[in-house]
Design a protein around this motif. Structure first.
Motif, mmCIF file in Angstrom:
data_model
loop_
_atom_site.group_PDB
_atom_site.id
_atom_site.type_symbol
_atom_site.label_atom_id
_atom_site.label_comp_id
_atom_site.label_asym_id
_atom_site.label_seq_id
_atom_site.Cartn_x
_atom_site.Cartn_y
_atom_site.Cartn_z
ATOM 1 N N LYS A 1 -4.636 3.996 5.436
ATOM 2 C CA LYS A 1 -3.391 4.736 5.989
ATOM 3 C C LYS A 1 -2.214 3.716 5.876
ATOM 4 O O LYS A 1 -0.988 3.940 6.240
ATOM 5 C CB LYS A 1 -3.457 5.161 7.443
ATOM 6 C CG LYS A 1 -4.298 6.182 7.501
ATOM 7 C CD LYS A 1 -3.996 6.980 8.967
ATOM 8 C CE LYS A 1 -5.101 6.023 9.916
ATOM 9 N NZ LYS A 1 -5.164 6.728 11.255
ATOM 10 N N GLY A 2 -2.381 2.512 5.290
ATOM 11 C CA GLY A 2 -1.275 1.482 5.148
ATOM 12 C C GLY A 2 -0.830 0.861 6.505
ATOM 13 O O GLY A 2 0.229 0.168 6.692
ATOM 14 N N TYR B 1 -11.347 -0.685 9.848
ATOM 15 C CA TYR B 1 -10.657 -1.515 8.738
ATOM 16 C C TYR B 1 -10.235 -0.687 7.585
ATOM 17 O O TYR B 1 -9.098 -0.350 7.159
ATOM 18 C CB TYR B 1 -11.293 -2.554 8.274
ATOM 19 C CG TYR B 1 -11.551 -3.835 9.214
ATOM 20 C CD1 TYR B 1 -10.692 -4.143 10.055
ATOM 21 C CD2 TYR B 1 -12.696 -4.652 9.067
ATOM 22 C CE1 TYR B 1 -10.794 -5.171 10.909
ATOM 23 C CE2 TYR B 1 -12.687 -5.659 9.981
ATOM 24 C CZ TYR B 1 -11.673 -6.039 10.947
ATOM 25 O OH TYR B 1 -11.795 -7.284 11.520
ATOM 26 N N ALA B 2 -11.270 0.320 7.182
ATOM 27 C CA ALA B 2 -11.026 1.073 5.920
ATOM 28 C C ALA B 2 -9.898 2.256 6.244
ATOM 29 O O ALA B 2 -9.197 2.470 5.507
ATOM 30 C CB ALA B 2 -12.561 1.671 5.436
ATOM 31 N N ASP B 3 -10.091 2.752 7.408
ATOM 32 C CA ASP B 3 -9.224 3.667 7.997
ATOM 33 C C ASP B 3 -7.779 3.209 7.852
ATOM 34 O O ASP B 3 -7.058 3.905 7.256
ATOM 35 C CB ASP B 3 -9.587 4.386 9.212
ATOM 36 C CG ASP B 3 -9.038 5.286 9.822
ATOM 37 O OD1 ASP B 3 -8.448 5.985 8.867
ATOM 38 O OD2 ASP B 3 -8.584 5.384 10.975
ATOM 39 N N LYS B 4 -7.555 2.005 8.486
ATOM 40 C CA LYS B 4 -6.319 1.726 8.774
ATOM 41 C C LYS B 4 -5.607 1.087 7.302
ATOM 42 O O LYS B 4 -4.532 1.249 7.111
ATOM 43 C CB LYS B 4 -6.426 0.340 9.414
ATOM 44 C CG LYS B 4 -6.446 0.910 11.155
ATOM 45 C CD LYS B 4 -6.123 -0.235 12.000
ATOM 46 C CE LYS B 4 -6.063 0.136 13.304
ATOM 47 N NZ LYS B 4 -5.212 1.268 13.922
ATOM 48 N N MET C 1 0.855 -1.130 -0.144
ATOM 49 C CA MET C 1 -0.015 -0.098 0.102
ATOM 50 C C MET C 1 0.921 1.179 -0.135
ATOM 51 O O MET C 1 0.848 2.213 0.737
ATOM 52 C CB MET C 1 -1.142 -0.049 1.260
ATOM 53 C CG MET C 1 -1.690 -1.095 1.440
ATOM 54 S SD MET C 1 -3.213 -0.947 0.456
ATOM 55 C CE MET C 1 -3.725 -2.914 0.705
ATOM 56 N N SER C 2 1.757 1.323 -1.062
ATOM 57 C CA SER C 2 2.630 2.557 -0.815
ATOM 58 C C SER C 2 2.458 3.468 -1.918
ATOM 59 O O SER C 2 3.074 4.600 -1.981
ATOM 60 C CB SER C 2 4.153 1.977 -0.673
ATOM 61 O OG SER C 2 4.489 1.250 -2.143
ATOM 62 N N ASP C 3 1.579 3.014 -2.859
ATOM 63 C CA ASP C 3 1.511 3.846 -4.281
ATOM 64 C C ASP C 3 0.355 4.704 -4.023
ATOM 65 O O ASP C 3 -0.466 5.057 -5.135
ATOM 66 C CB ASP C 3 1.529 2.839 -5.200
ATOM 67 C CG ASP C 3 0.368 2.179 -5.215
ATOM 68 O OD1 ASP C 3 0.103 1.350 -6.177
ATOM 69 O OD2 ASP C 3 -0.181 1.716 -4.251
ATOM 70 N N PHE C 4 -0.177 5.085 -2.876
ATOM 71 C CA PHE C 4 -1.359 5.967 -2.642
ATOM 72 C C PHE C 4 -0.899 7.334 -3.204
ATOM 73 O O PHE C 4 -0.143 7.937 -2.635
ATOM 74 C CB PHE C 4 -1.800 6.119 -1.203
ATOM 75 C CG PHE C 4 -2.658 4.680 -0.741
ATOM 76 C CD1 PHE C 4 -2.412 4.414 0.150
ATOM 77 C CD2 PHE C 4 -3.790 4.672 -1.547
ATOM 78 C CE1 PHE C 4 -3.191 2.857 0.511
ATOM 79 C CE2 PHE C 4 -4.550 3.464 -1.212
ATOM 80 C CZ PHE C 4 -4.253 2.858 -0.078
ATOM 81 N N ARG C 5 -1.557 8.075 -4.133
ATOM 82 C CA ARG C 5 -1.480 9.266 -4.593
ATOM 83 C C ARG C 5 -2.838 10.047 -4.489
ATOM 84 O O ARG C 5 -3.778 9.589 -5.075
ATOM 85 C CB ARG C 5 -1.042 9.226 -6.307
ATOM 86 C CG ARG C 5 0.030 8.650 -6.322
ATOM 87 C CD ARG C 5 1.086 9.523 -7.425
ATOM 88 N NE ARG C 5 2.008 8.685 -7.726
ATOM 89 C CZ ARG C 5 2.501 7.741 -8.492
ATOM 90 N NH1 ARG C 5 1.485 7.420 -9.300
ATOM 91 N NH2 ARG C 5 3.642 7.322 -8.719
ATOM 92 N N ILE C 6 -2.850 11.268 -3.784
ATOM 93 C CA ILE C 6 -3.964 11.842 -3.458
ATOM 94 C C ILE C 6 -3.955 13.141 -4.116
ATOM 95 O O ILE C 6 -2.950 13.864 -4.013
ATOM 96 C CB ILE C 6 -3.706 12.145 -1.802
ATOM 97 C CG1 ILE C 6 -3.780 10.674 -1.083
ATOM 98 C CG2 ILE C 6 -5.219 12.767 -1.434
ATOM 99 C CD1 ILE C 6 -2.786 10.789 -0.253
#
Lengths: 369, 306
Positions: free
Chosen positions: A282-283, A276-279, A1-6
């Motif tokens: 955030k990875g 769950y969704a929150d964590k 989960m490192s490729d989150f682009r916001i």
């Protein structure tokens, strides 16, 4: 989960929506906007007025949040079918987490899938996960519904005239027994003369026998009926037709009993699914075991209906406040209905001793065999 | 057990018999008619569920529960017609096709019934036969539904018609000896087709009772095998419509024993009491299987007895 682009737009959008709702801490907002896909599998129809509906309501609430996508599949049997449904959620829909809501999904299906897809999280709605046996991307979650049944009991104890409460139960397993006993203790707290009469139907969904059991309880003089079966619709409707009051189970059955509904024990899966969704967004690692009751906002009671007396509403609200303050339900000395001492001290509401419950307390008319 | 408790149990069993037996009765009568003509329709479980769904849906949309009952009958007749039509094709096994029809019926009902789990449809009203007793329990036990009476009337008509009418004779002849029927110029296929469709109609009406009266709501677990059990009751009743009614009552009454005993505090062994209907059925079957009448009553053309 490192490729989150916001994107900034997404961030602002997510932050304002969530901030306004006041549901989650501000740190979580930006990540949620990046997108989490939740897959959930139900064993029955999503709108069964019961167990499946409780889950589906939570998913519906979650879907309304930005950045969360949910894929649902209902009527999935506890066979290879559930593994196929979950696998397609992972492969075709890109689910980050798969929730299995029926007991029989766990072994072998979810255990195998968790091994096969180590990057996907799997969570199952019953306390079956074991750190020594099962993969780390698998886990369990559940709610202590007995706390809400305790509140039901308090309200029922003050809404009954005959002091006889009826309970239609499916099978004598510990979670069912715990709901019955908590219901009794709630009623006894406010009404020492209250008794709870139990009828076991023998299975989770037997509409005709549930209706028969409800009729039999009413014939025996019970004037408040509650239940622990998969879909309480039949029990609540039959009781309403017979002109007695009702307490619900699993989801809100208030619309089914406009005259006699008191309150009902409901799960609040929304709290768990949001964690769950929150964590995930955030990875952060997900907890393998996640369970709680009123003090962690994981169960709730249906708003009081026309069947609840004024006193019942007040006492019910007070009982909820007590539970939020972690006040114990099971305080000694309590005997089972065969005369054996079973509760010799005050037990915390999450004490593992209570999970092993295999008795009905004194005041419950019924037998587990 | 004191007298009043015994009375409570008795009243509960009576009430149970009156409440629960109707769907069994309709499905059993439908199957009785079909089997009398020489064909087995195992699909009536699916027909029952389909009938329950259609009745609920039509009652919800039209506001008239009796229209729902009619719709259930038509849905049942449609499923029965499919069975009747396909089974007259060469080399079709009616047992196997019946099982397929059962799956089709339940599948269709679940598919179309999805939208009707939540809404509340108008239900059928009951007739109160017990008000004169002045006893609340008896009054509630004697709440009966007109469909129950209709079922009994249908059974009596069927019994009379089998013995005394030309139509009854045609049905029986097709069922006992297709060759003789053909020799008389009767279209055995047509008779069986009509008997299967009519049987489906009755089973569909039984489903309407489930969703519109007792337990009175539509959900997917509604039937839980009652249709299959009713098909078995026909063999138990030895293809006699009146005995079908009796068997349905017996089954309903024994089914009420479990909850009734628990409600008066006899709580030990409820699994055993819940199994009472099946145990009783088995015992009577074993007891009656030895008699010569049992095999004589079976229609000669049935694929299960041939």
């Amino acid at each position: 989960m490192s490729d989150f682009r916001i994107s900034r737009r997404g961030f602002v959008h997510g932050a304002s929506a969530l901030g306004a709702a006041g549901l989650l801490g501000s740190t979580s907002n930006r990540a949620l906007a990046a997108g989490v896909t939740i897959g959930i599998v139900y064993v029955g129809p999503r709108d069964d007025f019961g167990w499946n509906q409780a889950h589906s309501m939570a998913i519906k609430a979650l879907k309304a949040l930005p950045g969360i996508k949910a894929v649902e599949e209902e009527n999935v049997a506890e066979t290879d079918a559930c593994a196929k449904a979950m696998e397609s959620m992972v492969n075709l829909d890109g689910a980050n987490i798969v929730l299995g809501t029926s007991f029989g999904y766990f072994t072998p299906f979810m255990v195998d899938l968790a091994k096969k897809y180590p990057k996907v999280e799997f969570r199952h709605a019953a306390p079956l996960w074991d750190a020594s046996k099962h993969p780390k991307n698998l886990g369990s979650y559940f709610g202590y519904l007995n706390q809400a049944h305790y509140v039901d009991g308090v309200a029922a104890g003050l809404s009954t005239k005959s002091n006889k409460l009826g309970f239609v139960a499916a099978k004598p397993i510990s979670s069912v027994l715990s709901n019955i006993n908590s219901f009794l203790l709630g009623a006894r707290k406010v009404n020492p003369n209250a008794t709870v009469q139990v009828i076991f139907t023998g299975d989770w969904s037997l509409p005709v026998r549930e209706a028969e059991a409800t009729n039999a309880l009413v014939d025996a003089g019970c004037d408040v009926i509650t239940c622990h079966v998969d879909g309480p619709k039949v029990v609540i409707e039959t009781a309403e037709k017979r002109g007695v009051k009702t307490c619900g189970h699993n989801a809100s059955q208030a619309p089914l009993a406009p005259k006699g509904f008191i309150t009902g024990a409901e799960y609040k899966w929304e709290t768990i699914y949001k964690i769950y969704a929150d964590k995930l967004a955030k990875g952060e690692p997900l907890p393998n075991m996640l369970a709680g009751g009123y003090d962690t906002d994981m169960v709730m009671n249906t708003p009081f209906g026309a069947g609840a007396t004024e006193e019942a509403r007040k006492a019910g609200a007070a009982a909820i406040a007590d539970l939020k303050a972690k006040k114990p339900i099971y305080t000694g000395m309590l005997k089972d209905n065969k005369g054996k001492l079973v509760i010799d001290k005050s037990y915390d509401n999450y004490d593992p001793y209570l999970d092993q419950m295999n008795y009905l307390l004194e005041g419950v008319v019924g037998s587990i065999t | 057990m004191s007298d009043s408790l015994l009375a409570t149990v008795f009243v509960a069993i009576l009430g149970g018999a009156l409440r629960v037996s109707t769907p069994f009765m309709f499905v059993a009568l439908g199957e009785c008619l079909t089997e009398k003509s020489g064909r087995v329709n195992l699909g009536l479980e699916g027909t029952l569920v389909m009938g329950a769904m259609s009745a609920y849906a039509v009652s919800y949309h039209s506001g008239s529960p009796w229209l729902g009952v009619l719709a259930a009958g038509c849905a049942g007749a449609a499923l029965g017609s499919i069975h009747g039509f396909v089974c007259k094709l060469p080399r079709v096994n009616d047992i196997a096709f019946g099982i397929a029809m059962m799956l089709l019926g339940t599948g269709l009902a679940f598919f179309f019934g999805k939208a009707y789990i939540q809404p509340t449809a108008p239900r059928l009203d009951s007739i109160s036969l017990g008000a004169w007793t002045g006893n609340a329990k008896l009054t509630s036990a004697l709440q009966i539904h007109p469909l129950l009476l209709i079922g009994i009337v249908v059974a009596i008509i069927m019994y009379w018609a089998f013995a005394n009418t030309r139509w009854g004779l045609l049905v029986r002849m097709s069922g006992d000896s297709a060759a003789s029927a053909r020799a008389m110029g009767v279209s055995v296929d047509l008779v069986r087709f009509l008997a299967t469709a009519a049987g489906g109609f009755l089973a569909g009406v039984g489903g309407a009772f489930l969703s519109l009266y007792y337990p009175g709501s539509w959900n997917q677990g509604l039937s839980s095998g009652q249709g299959l059990m009713a098909v078995a009751l026909v063999i138990f009743a030895r293809w006699n419509p009146l005995r079908c009614v009796a068997a349905a009552f017996l089954f309903g009454a024994t089914g009420a024993i479990g909850p009734a005993l628990q409600s008066v505090g006899v709580t030990q062994g409820y699994y055993f009491f819940n199994a009472a209907p099946y145990i009783l059925t088995l015992l009577i079957m074993v007891g009656s299987a030895g008699s010569k009448n049992a095999s004589r009553d079976a229609p000669g053309e049935l694929s299960i007895t041939k």
